[in-house]
Design an enzyme around this catalytic site. Structure first.
Site, PDB file in Angstrom:
ATOM      1  N   SER A 183     -26.853  37.750  70.109  1.00 55.64           N
ATOM      2  CA  SER A 183     -27.862  38.318  69.230  1.00 55.64           C
ATOM      3  C   SER A 183     -27.224  38.906  67.963  1.00 55.64           C
ATOM      4  CB  SER A 183     -28.674  39.370  69.992  1.00 55.64           C
ATOM      5  OG  SER A 183     -29.818  39.745  69.277  1.00 55.64           O
ATOM      6  N   ASP A 218     -31.684  38.081  62.610  1.00 50.06           N
ATOM      7  CA  ASP A 218     -30.324  38.141  63.146  1.00 50.06           C
ATOM      8  C   ASP A 218     -29.852  36.740  63.555  1.00 50.06           C
ATOM      9  OD1 ASP A 218     -32.001  37.941  65.341  1.00 50.06           O
ATOM     10  OD2 ASP A 218     -30.992  39.461  66.535  1.00 50.06           O
ATOM     11  N   ASP A 273     -29.421  34.930  66.221  1.00 47.99           N
ATOM     12  CA  ASP A 273     -30.200  34.078  67.129  1.00 47.99           C
ATOM     13  C   ASP A 273     -31.691  34.119  66.801  1.00 47.99           C
ATOM     14  OD1 ASP A 273     -30.626  36.653  67.999  1.00 47.99           O
ATOM     15  OD2 ASP A 273     -30.419  36.209  70.128  1.00 47.99           O
ATOM     16  N   ASP A 316     -34.130  36.277  66.923  1.00 45.58           N
ATOM     17  CA  ASP A 316     -35.204  36.877  67.715  1.00 45.58           C
ATOM     18  C   ASP A 316     -35.669  38.195  67.104  1.00 45.58           C
ATOM     19  OD1 ASP A 316     -32.953  38.354  68.446  1.00 45.58           O
ATOM     20  OD2 ASP A 316     -33.257  38.155  70.603  1.00 45.58           O
TER      21      ASP A 316
END
Length: 657
Positions: free
Chosen positions: A195, A348, A350, A352
């Site tokens: 993340s 960010d 990834d 999410d």
């Protein structure tokens, strides 16, 4: 490895344990890892650290074996000290050739074990459910160090253990993986990502067939399978029982984008707000794959920060690729100033999470908190669904928003006003995902056949008639979701939903912060402060555990002159949510004070932190705050939360003495 060298290393390790420099668990895990080592890399790395008496580093790397937390597996993939063996043929300023050696690290050892454990669990699941087909895994990865190699290893290990593996043709976001698991009717999904963590970290998130991250009982079942595996070596199943590794990509992107388009509730407001100017940054991550073509398709006027619009696991333009942090948005805000843009949105690596900054009424760019972004999204989506006639007084009780216990109560106040249910969950979007699975299963089986491929209108009709219509969900840590076709927080969806909110404000001649003040004036001023104390390594983990135990054993009775009138200990108490579902056990305590202040304390599931969430609110007594009153209350509440955080830090120091 020469036997005498191994014996010498074992002797030094035993000596370090006897001297109190190494933990017993560290020594045990070192021996376990060396026993199944496929090459001499592990021995060389451990031996060099022992030679240098780097006992603290060895403890950090080996004191435990990575376990599933709120984010699956997550840990360092590059050690604080990089050994010569790990550096390999890489230069000093390059990524090491090999990942960090350790049972408590993200490396080939743990990817191998995690994948074999997951696949073994899926085979057992299929047998129990009498499913004859091979399990199917979808695998995605972000641009972090070793992510591609970890994804390829996971696919290879899965296939050799009798599982079909579908791997994306390049970096893809967490929410797209969640969507794809259900779209392809897969058994499970894996995302290799950490993340928004620093560049030295990586992770391994596991999703089950409903597209949400694994929760109990799956998590314990999977980790039990993983823990039973102590070596990387295994015998592949016979060729005719092995699965295939296939590549997926553009077709899935298009299917996902078609669903994302349905998040726009009022296309007219976008057409009328042509002057809205948006700056977007993917922070070197996966967001650019979907968000750029989607914003173009929807007709938004946007620019991307060029320096941050390329995959790079170093994240060289930011201290941390975390859109929660003001520093991460600096380049985007500078571009917004130059281009006179109204809105900055950032995702960010990834994709999410989403952070945002808006041009305030004073002309300056202003950062919004995750609670403020989520509250604006919840309010706008509920209000617009009422305006469009989708929701009304008769069916509002069938609609629901979901938030975590540590997210602002403003969202609860908004839901109450419109007659919607507000469900609270533990931290971690997997619990929101679990609720979405529950709502889907409440629809009669014959009507929800092929649910993942029904249109948004069809699923909405079914949910309003037979179950619960999910309008919005979010958590204070910049995670949001506006529909159930994704079962995790969705930065792609959050960007377009928030751009619509900004377009709505623009169409009314307001800035976004003026729109937020309208919400505060009507529903009350709610302010939050989230802070953390960081304690790294094995010693730090002990301090975090001691603090959490202390809040349970010796809870606050009074804080800054205000009595504690309620406490929930989520580890010890039986807590039910508003739907009567039992909340899983978690090491978290929430204290309620007589002046409506709330304090929540919990250890992070993904980082070496203990987190503190402070909440304060003031409700209007005469229907609505006027501007002068709201301005005065903001200052008072802000000062109070600052004092509260100072008090909590002093109290934590006292508890650790």
């Amino acid at each position: 490895m020469v036997a005498a060298d191994v014996e010498d290393l074992n002797s030094r390790i035993e000596g370090a344990v006897a001297d109190g420099q190494l933990m017993e668990s560290t020594a045990k895990n070192i021996r376990t890892m060396l026993a199944g080592a496929p090459t001499d890399l592990y021995f060389k790395a451990i031996n060099q650290l022992a030679d240098g008496c780097e006992w603290s580093e060895l403890n950090d790397r080996f004191y435990q074996t990575l376990a599933f937390g709120t984010g699956g597996l997550r840990g360092r993939t590059i050690g604080k000290i990089v050994t010569t063996a790990e550096r390999g043929n890489a230069g000093e300023d390059e990524r090491p050739q090999f990942p960090c050696v350790g049972t408590n690290a993200m490396n080939f050892f743990n990817i191998n074990r995690a994948t074999r454990g997951l696949v073994a669990y899926l085979h057992d699941w299929n047998r129990r459910e009498k499913i004859s087909a091979r399990p199917r895994l979808v695998i995605a990865h972000d641009p972090r160090f070793f992510s591609k190699e970890f994804a390829e290893l996971a696919a290879k290990v899965a296939a050799e253990n009798g599982c079909e593996a579908c791997v994306f043709d390049g970096p893809r976001s967490v929410p797209e993986l969640s969507f794809t698991v259900r779209y392809l009717k897969a058994s499970a999904g894996i995302v290799i990502t950490a993340s928004h963590n620093p560049p030295h970290d990586n992770g391994y998130k596991v999703y089950f067939s409903e597209g949400a991250q694994v929760i109990e009982p799956y998590a314990s079942g999977i980790i039990a399978k993983v823990n039973a595996i102590t070596t990387e070596s295994f015998t592949p199943v016979p060729k005719d029982q092995q699965g295939k590794v296939s590549t997926i990509g553009k077709d899935i992107d298009q299917a996902y984008m078609r669903r994302l388009e349905t998040l726009i509730l009022d296309p007219q407001v976008i057409r009328e707000a042509k002057s809205l100017r948006v700056i977007y940054t993917p922070l070197h991550g996966t967001g650019s794959v979907i968000i750029k073509p989607l914003l173009t398709r929807l007709g938004f006027n946007f620019q991307v920060v060029p320096e941050q619009d390329r995959f790079d696991g170093r994240f060289p333009t930011v201290k941390s690729p975390n859109p929660e942090n003001a520093e991460a948005l600096t380049m985007a805000i500078n571009l917004a100033q130059k281009e006179d843009a109204d809105l900055v949105v950032a995702t960010d690596p990834d994709c999410d999470r989403m952070g945002a900054a808006v041009r305030a009424k004073d002309g300056k760019m202003k950062l919004l908190s995750g609670n403020q972004i989520g509250s604006l999204l919840a309010w706008y989506r509920i209000k617009t669904l009422f305006d469009k006639g989708v929701l009304n007084k008769q069916n509002a009780s069938c609609a629901v928003i979901i938030k975590t216990f540590v997210t602002t109560d403003l969202q609860k106040a908004i839901a109450d006003y419109y007659g919607l249910r507000c469900v609270e969950t533990l931290t971690g979007f997997k619990y929101i995902g679990a609720k979405l699975g529950k709502y889907e299963r409440a629809i009669p089986e014959q009507l929800r056949h092929n649910y993942a491929h029904l249109t948004e209108q069809e699923t909405r009709r079914l949910r309003l008639a037979h179950s619960s219509f999910y309008v919005f969900g979010g958590e204070e840590s910049y995670g949001y979701s506006g529909a159930d076709f994704v079962r995790d927080k969705d930065g792609n969806g959050a960007v377009i939903m928030f751009c619509e909110v900004a377009a709505h404000a623009k169409s009314r001649g307001l800035t976004v912060d003026e729109l937020l003040d309208e919400v505060f004036a009507k529903f009350g001023y709610f302010s939050e402060k989230t802070n953390a104390l960081v304690f790294e390594g094995a010693e730090g983990a002990d301090k975090i555990a001691r603090l959490i135990e202390s809040y349970s054993a010796s809870p606050f009775l009074e804080v800054l002159g205000s009595r504690v009138i309620g406490m929930k200990n989520f580890e010890m108490d039986m807590v039910e949510d508003v739907e009567g579902d039992l909340v899983p056990k978690e090491k978290m305590s929430i204290f309620e004070l007589e002046d409506r202040t709330r304090i929540a304390v919990r250890p992070s599931g993904t980082e070496p932190k203990i987190k503190y969430y402070l909440f304060s609110q003031r409700r209007p007594e005469n229907g609505k705050f006027d501007p002068a009153e709201l301005s005065r209350i903001k200052a008072q509440v802000g000062e109070k939360l600052d004092r509260l955080w100072d008090w909590l830090q002093e109290d934590a120091e006292f508890r650790l003495r």
